[in-house]
Scaffold this motif. Structure first.
Motif, PDB file in Angstrom:
ATOM      1  N   HIS A  61       0.835  -1.185   0.198  1.00 23.44           N
ATOM      2  CA  HIS A  61      -0.088  -0.216  -0.032  1.00 23.44           C
ATOM      3  C   HIS A  61       0.768   1.235   0.245  1.00 23.44           C
ATOM      4  CE1 HIS A  61      -3.779   2.323   0.594  1.00 23.44           C
ATOM      5  NE2 HIS A  61      -3.218   3.059   1.586  1.00 23.44           N
ATOM      6  N   HIS A 100      -8.082   3.563  -2.095  1.00 23.56           N
ATOM      7  CA  HIS A 100      -8.810   4.558  -1.306  1.00 23.56           C
ATOM      8  C   HIS A 100      -9.878   5.315  -2.169  1.00 23.56           C
ATOM      9  CE1 HIS A 100      -6.647   5.112   2.101  1.00 23.56           C
ATOM     10  NE2 HIS A 100      -5.392   5.147   1.667  1.00 23.56           N
ATOM     11  N   GLU A 226      -4.097   1.308   8.838  1.00 27.52           N
ATOM     12  CA  GLU A 226      -4.554   0.940   7.428  1.00 27.52           C
ATOM     13  C   GLU A 226      -4.362  -0.564   6.902  1.00 27.52           C
ATOM     14  OE1 GLU A 226      -2.236   4.281   5.035  1.00 27.52           O
ATOM     15  OE2 GLU A 226      -4.508   4.407   4.150  1.00 27.52           O
TER      16      GLU A 226
HETATM   17 FE   LIG Z   1      -3.738   4.652   2.188  1.00 29.12          FE
END
Ligand SMILES: [Fe+2]
Ligand SMILES: [Fe+2]
Length: 260
Positions: A61, A100, A226
């Motif tokens: 990520h 996202h 996250e």
């Molecule tokens: Fe992120």
């Protein structure tokens, strides 16, 4: 399936930015996939773990070289890490913006899923920040304890009100825009975030609570806030793809503590 074909499938969903950090950072996109690792960061240790598992590809990520667009500023660390990654031959693909900017933010969905927070989350004017109306009111202390238990965060920090029940929560996982603005919003009771500027955000929450306002800031750490989105991605890939194996590799939190 080839790495480039998997990337094409992962990117389906109506988000096609002109500029994105979601690119192949290392390796050959033509690689045939047998084993795909999913993790939050391509740390030295996760690359080594992926290599010893026999991974052909790692989906991450966050940046590998400490810059959002991966402009490498050479030092001994970048040089050695790059050598390690190139020697491994593993394809590294960054999957950030698409996570996202889907219709439903995949990172936020994963965090709330593993946290067991029920309720719909809605977009705010700020990128990657959402408002959640919880079905069952909860206070910051209960929420922080749940984060430690369910998300494995070593130490969650709370500033401001700890004990009053709340049901309007701003979910600002990572370090997105709008954390200060949402904290100042009179309708928002708890703000969840990965990283926070202490002198500004935490002190605002502390003063608000001291003035009798139900307001808390919960700081989860960037990874703690996250990684469960990536955990959910790995789970969904395991269910969807049978032509290759998928494994979630935990990168661990970046800080160590004196008690853990
Ligand atoms: Fe992120
Ligand atoms: Fe992030």
């Amino acid at each position: 399936m080839k790495a480039k074909e998997l990337i094409e499938e992962l990117n389906i969903g109506g988000f096609a930015p002109e500029i994105t950090c979601d690119t192949v950072k290392s390796g050959d996109p033509e690689t045939e996939l047998k084993k795909v690792a999913v993790t939050m960061f391509a740390t030295v240790d996760t690359v080594r773990a992926a290599k010893s598992w026999g991974a052909d590809m790692i989906i991450v990520h966050e940046p590998t070289y400490y810059d959002h667009m991966e402009v490498i500023i050479p030092s001994i660390v970048e040089e050695r890490k790059k050598a390690l990654i190139e020697e491994s031959g593993i394809v590294i693909y960054r999957y950030h913006d698409h996570m996202h900017h889907r219709e439903k933010d995949q990172i936020t969905e994963g965090e709330l899923h593993y946290l067991g927070l029920e309720g719909d989350f809605e977009r705010t004017p700020y990128s990657a920040s959402y408002i959640l109306k919880t079905k069952t009111p909860i206070n910051a202390l209960e929420l922080a304890k749940r984060m430690e238990k369910e998300l494995g965060i070593a130490h969650v920090r709370i500033a401001g009100e700890r004990d009053k029940k709340s049901s309007t929560i701003a979910a600002c996982f990572g370090t997105p825009d709008g954390v200060y603005e949402l904290l100042r919003d009179e309708n928002v009771e708890i703000v969840l975030t990965g990283e926070a500027c202490e002198w500004k955000l935490a002190e605002y929450a502390r003063d608000a609570a001291a003035l009798g306002i139900n307001k808390s800031l919960i700081v989860m750490g960037h990874i703690g806030s996250e990684r469960d989105g990536m955990r959910l991605l790995a789970k969904r890939m395991q269910e969807k793809y049978t032509s290759f194996e998928t494994k979630y590799i935990e990168c661990g939190e970046v800080y160590m503590y004196t008690d853990k």
